[in-house]
Design an enzyme around this catalytic site. Structure first.
Site, short mmCIF file in Angstrom:
data_model
loop_
_atom_site.label_atom_id
_atom_site.label_comp_id
_atom_site.label_asym_id
_atom_site.label_seq_id
_atom_site.Cartn_x
_atom_site.Cartn_y
_atom_site.Cartn_z
N CYS A 1 -4.28 23.99 29.18
CA CYS A 1 -3.45 24.97 29.88
C CYS A 1 -3.89 26.42 29.65
O CYS A 1 -3.60 27.28 30.48
CB CYS A 1 -1.99 24.82 29.44
SG CYS A 1 -1.23 23.33 30.06
N ASN B 1 -7.72 23.33 35.68
CA ASN B 1 -7.38 22.37 34.62
C ASN B 1 -6.52 21.25 35.18
O ASN B 1 -7.03 20.29 35.72
CB ASN B 1 -6.70 23.09 33.45
CG ASN B 1 -6.14 22.12 32.43
OD1 ASN B 1 -6.81 21.16 32.06
ND2 ASN B 1 -4.92 22.32 31.99
N GLU B 2 -5.21 21.41 35.05
CA GLU B 2 -4.29 20.37 35.54
C GLU B 2 -3.65 20.89 36.80
O GLU B 2 -2.55 21.41 36.77
CB GLU B 2 -3.21 20.15 34.48
CG GLU B 2 -3.40 18.92 33.67
CD GLU B 2 -2.38 18.80 32.56
OE1 GLU B 2 -1.44 19.61 32.46
OE2 GLU B 2 -2.54 17.86 31.77
N GLU C 1 -9.01 22.81 22.58
CA GLU C 1 -8.15 23.85 23.15
C GLU C 1 -7.57 24.66 22.00
O GLU C 1 -7.26 24.10 20.93
CB GLU C 1 -7.02 23.23 23.96
CG GLU C 1 -6.03 24.31 24.44
CD GLU C 1 -5.12 23.87 25.57
OE1 GLU C 1 -4.85 22.67 25.67
OE2 GLU C 1 -4.67 24.75 26.32
O1 AHR Z 1 -3.54 18.98 25.38
C1 AHR Z 1 -2.38 19.71 25.52
C2 AHR Z 1 -2.08 20.08 26.96
O2 AHR Z 1 -1.82 18.94 27.71
C3 AHR Z 1 -3.21 20.72 27.70
O3 AHR Z 1 -3.26 22.07 27.48
C4 AHR Z 1 -2.88 20.44 29.13
O4 AHR Z 1 -4.02 20.39 29.94
C5 AHR Z 1 -2.11 19.16 29.06
O5 AHR Z 1 -0.91 19.27 29.76
#
Ligand code: AHR
Length: 658
Positions: free
Chosen positions: A241, A378-379, A45
């Protein structure tokens, strides 16, 4: 009487000795399920300056003058003017340098890079710029310098050269500069060399010549090589994120990240203002490291590409998980769904018939990238997620039935949202479910049986983000990595349902981090691998091809009450014809082990790898990058039974040649 007492005490000693020995029964003659090639992978990321200022080797910050503060990263001097009718539609700004009014003055601009620019001694750097002489009144010279701004020498310049710009049309100019010294905080200075003339400059770029695989628009070699050395089976990108964005507008839009770099528009990152205690207002994504580069890297390091795409829901931590204008409504999802379908075409399509595949081909990769997986969201959690996900799944299944779809179970590894999302993913028939767990030491110690209890039917598991975050000390200390190693026996033992796992995040710049721990840290010149990195590598290099049954007193070895802090798993590796046993002692006492290798006889050459640190809070650093590294020796092991003692707080791997 004395003799009876004596014999009794001998018996007691013998009994207590054998009671202390931990007998691990390993059945080497029956191969279990196949360990998937994707089992241990990497999660990338753009957080902690992992992309711009990190893996992406570009040294110039704000190279196209597109940051909201158009001169962020630059110091302009003399006579200069910002213009916005440049040659690149999506990056219209450029800088005009002109006569400073007196012959003994200079017009120019200097870029500070990302926390300075790192130059290696005797290394070459490729400078390039798009430029023109708008007045078309002859040749214009541009002096190009690599500079040590804090030098005490007579001259600040550590490399210099000139380019001559001619004509009123925009053209790309290049120059190779060789740095005389190693310098962590250099800069790039451009000076208008021909008084009275005017020069326009755009997309000012500086790359080391020696990038990974010598690629165009390449990657920083030490960092990419560190990924390659992990031998990852799967490569998840671009996050995290940033897939979701602070808002839908700032979600990661892969279509903006392909094609000529000059025309890839800037995007905000999710990580500039997220934490007010570590704020980076000039943290943006140039998209220079874009989807083509991600796919190319996946291929180079031998990993399956695994892109994650927005499901039309912006970051729920920032925008809530209720239906609102901050998320795309179900009837507004078409462009988002097209993004997924077009991505599959970009990766796998035929350039002769598909527009996106043609772009891939024009970028230098006519052959398909063989994309097999796509993560959608993603989340995500709450009702809005399955509602949005459903039409994506229907469309992808219709057009690309072979593509495996990964859904989310939210940000936490348990609780109401997690349970609801799992239920929804089962209903929607996702192929895999992405679980995230950034948890403390206690959680890792207690979760050794997590996947033993999972149902065997339904979606498989992608442990897509995890790391042990030490209570009150969230850094990469050895103990956290030991507990990750312990937990990973659970992934391995359940490889029938856990098909891939990626530690997160991967990278952090020592001066630009927002989140820790991370696998690899770096500054502008050097990098180091953390203990967690080595644990990942040990698993990946010893993943084997088939699971073997390993039990103690008939039970999996998962740090349970009667198991003396031990965790263990075993695999067989067809390639090296070896039995590989992983044992982690998480306790503070050495533990005698008896490896009972059913199916093996006689003497066997064995590679014994040990990862241990006296100081549980110890960690590697830029100053001491190899303080904690696994060590391998060769021993001879006799089978079927072999006795050995595993020291306290130690991860050991026995690779026994069959
Ligand atoms: O890895 C850091 C963050 O942790 C990522 O962006 C997210 O998916 C998670 O909350």
């Amino acid at each position: 009487m004395k003799r009876i007492l004596f014999s009794f005490s001998i018996l007691l000693i013998a009994f207590s000795l054998s009671a202390q020995t931990n007998k691990l029964d390993i059945n080497t003659s029956k191969l279990g399920i196949e360990i998937p090639s994707t089992m241990y992978g990497i999660f990338f990321e753009d957080i902690n300056f992992a992309a711009d200022g990190g893996l992406y080797a570009e040294l110039v910050k704000n190279r196209s003058f597109e940051f909201p503060n158009h001169l962020a990263g630059w110091k302009a001097f003399g006579s200069f003017e910002l213009k916005d009718d440049g040659p690149f539609e999506k990056n219209p700004y450029y800088l005009r340098l002109s006569y400073p009014g007196r012959n003994d003055k200079y017009s120019g601009v200097e870029n500070e890079g990302f926390f300075g620019m790192g130059f290696q001694k005797d290394a070459e750097y490729r400078f390039s710029v798009w430029a023109r002489n708008p007045q078309n009144d002859g040749d214009v010279e541009l002096q190009v310098e690599l500079v040590n701004p804090s030098s005490m020498d007579e001259r600040q310049q550590i490399a210099e050269g000139k380019i001559t710009v001619s004509g009123k049309d925009w053209k790309k100019y290049e120059l190779i500069l060789k740095s005389q010294i190693a310098l962590a905080k250099g800069s790039l200075r451009l000076i208008l060399g021909t008084n009275t003339k005017t020069l326009d400059v755009e997309h000012v770029s500086l790359f080391p010549v020696d990038v990974y695989h010598k690629d165009k628009n390449g990657l920083r070699k030490d960092l990419a090589e560190a990924l390659e050395q992990l031998k990852p089976g799967v490569f998840r990108f671009p996050g995290g994120c940033i897939v979701e964005g602070n808002s839908l507008d700032t979600r990661y839009q892969w279509k903006n990240s392909v094609g000529p770099v000059e025309n890839r528009p800037l995007n905000e990152t999710r990580w500039n203002f997220t934490f007010s205690n570590r704020m980076y207002p000039d943290y943006y994504q140039s998209y220079g490291l874009g989807f083509f580069e991600y796919f190319r890297l996946a291929e180079q390091i031998g990993a399956e590409p695994l892109p994650i795409i927005s499901v039309g829901i912006s970051c729920e931590f920032a925008n809530g998980s209720e239906r609102s204008e901050k998320h795309a409504a179900v009837d507004q999802l078409k462009p988002y769904i097209d993004d997924v379908l077009d991505l599959i075409a970009f990766a796998n399509g035929d350039p002769a018939t598909d527009k996106w595949a043609k772009i891939r081909s024009e970028m230098g990769h006519p052959a398909p990238f063989n994309l097999k997986y796509v993560g959608i969201g993603n989340e995500q959690w709450g009702k809005i997620y399955p509602e949005n996900l459903k039409p994506f799944v229907e469309e992808v299944r219709k057009k690309y039935p072979d593509i495996q779809i990964i859904g989310s179970s939210g940000p936490f590894p348990d609780g109401k949202d997690f349970d609801e999302m799992w239920e929804a993913m089962r209903k929607i028939n996702a192929d895999l479910v992405d679980e995230h767990f950034y948890r403390n030491e206690e959680w890792f110690l207690k979760s050794g049986n997590r996947y033993d209890k999972y149902p065997r039917k339904g979606p498989k598991i992608f442990a897509g983000e995890y790391a042990c975050h030490g209570d009150g000390k969230k850094w990469n200390h050895f103990y956290a990595s030991l507990l990750e190693a312990a937990f990973m026996t659970n992934l391995e033992r359940n490889a029938d349902i856990v098909r891939m796992a990626t530690y997160a995040p991967l990278f952090a710049h020592v001066e630009g981090w927002q989140w820790r721990p991370d696998a690899i840290w770096f500054d502008n010149l050097n990098s180091f691998k953390t203990c967690s990195y080595y644990v990942q590598q040990l698993y990946s290099l010893n993943k084997g091809t088939n699971l073997l049954s390993l039990t103690m007193n008939g039970k999996p070895v998962a740090g349970n009450v009667d198991q003396n802090g031990l965790f263990a798993s075993a695999v067989f590796d067809k390639e090296s014809n070896s039995v590989i046993v992983k044992v982690i002692n998480t306790g503070n006492k050495p533990q005698p082990l008896r490896l009972n290798l059913k199916g093996l006889k006689g003497k066997h050459q064995t590679e014994l790898t040990t990862f241990h640190a006296e100081n549980l809070d110890g960690e590697n650093s830029l100053e001491n990058p190899s303080l904690y590294v696994p060590k391998t020796t060769t021993i001879e092991m006799s089978a079927p039974e072999f006795d050995v003692t595993i020291p306290a707080f130690t991860f050991q791997i026995f690779k026994i040649k069959k």
